[in-house]
Design an enzyme around this catalytic site. Sequence first.
Site, PDB file in Angstrom:
ATOM      1  N   GLU A  73      35.250  38.772  32.712  1.00 27.74           N
ATOM      2  CA  GLU A  73      34.130  38.973  31.713  1.00 27.74           C
ATOM      3  C   GLU A  73      32.731  39.206  32.374  1.00 27.74           C
ATOM      4  OE1 GLU A  73      37.422  36.501  29.902  1.00 27.74           O
ATOM      5  OE2 GLU A  73      36.332  36.471  31.786  1.00 27.74           O
ATOM      6  N   ASN A 133      39.168  40.195  37.080  1.00 29.55           N
ATOM      7  CA  ASN A 133      38.775  38.850  38.102  1.00 29.55           C
ATOM      8  C   ASN A 133      38.772  39.282  39.433  1.00 29.55           C
ATOM      9  OD1 ASN A 133      39.294  36.476  39.817  1.00 29.55           O
ATOM     10  ND2 ASN A 133      39.557  35.432  37.535  1.00 29.55           N
ATOM     11  N   SER A 135      41.873  34.035  27.207  1.00 28.51           N
ATOM     12  CA  SER A 135      40.712  33.374  26.533  1.00 28.51           C
ATOM     13  C   SER A 135      39.532  33.067  27.399  1.00 28.51           C
ATOM     14  CB  SER A 135      41.174  32.064  25.811  1.00 28.51           C
ATOM     15  OG  SER A 135      40.292  31.319  25.284  1.00 28.51           O
ATOM     16  N   ASP A 165      41.322  28.949  39.977  1.00 27.23           N
ATOM     17  CA  ASP A 165      40.638  29.918  39.393  1.00 27.23           C
ATOM     18  C   ASP A 165      40.053  29.122  38.040  1.00 27.23           C
ATOM     19  OD1 ASP A 165      39.568  32.513  38.927  1.00 27.23           O
ATOM     20  OD2 ASP A 165      40.550  32.484  36.998  1.00 27.23           O
TER      21      ASP A 165
END
Length: 150
Positions: free
Chosen positions: A57, A44, A82, A147
């Site tokens: 991701e 991140n 997740s 976030d």
Amino acid sequence: MLNSSDAPFLQAAIAEARIGLAEGGIPIGSVLVIDGQIVGRGHNRRVQRGSAILHAEMDAVENAGRLTAGDYRRAVLYSTLSPCDMCSGMSLLYRIPRIVIGENRTFRGPEEYVRSRGVAVEVVDDGECVRLMEEFIRAQPELWNEDIGV
């Protein structure tokens, strides 16, 4: 329980999360693996880059560079947390068939929806992933809420 062949890839994602934390960001890491090889690593970087969308991701897939549709269909995405709606959508768009998640206690993305679209979603419930996020959320709740869009 973590499959022994998945362990090094989850550890690589955890290493990315630690890099993000050391840079002053949010400790979430990810790797994209194709045919048993890491082709993209990321963490991140929303804080570090002043980005609205650079989740772990997204960073890992971006760092993998342009790939073919066939490459993505052989890929596994590993993430310490997740994946959110945005990152799950990216996985669905590129038809990544398997996602291995370090933990979903501190945040749970649309895992059931992703499963309903035919993706194998596996949650490891890794203690180290949980600790990284719990400590970060306690220390910086405002940044965490930003976030996840709260």
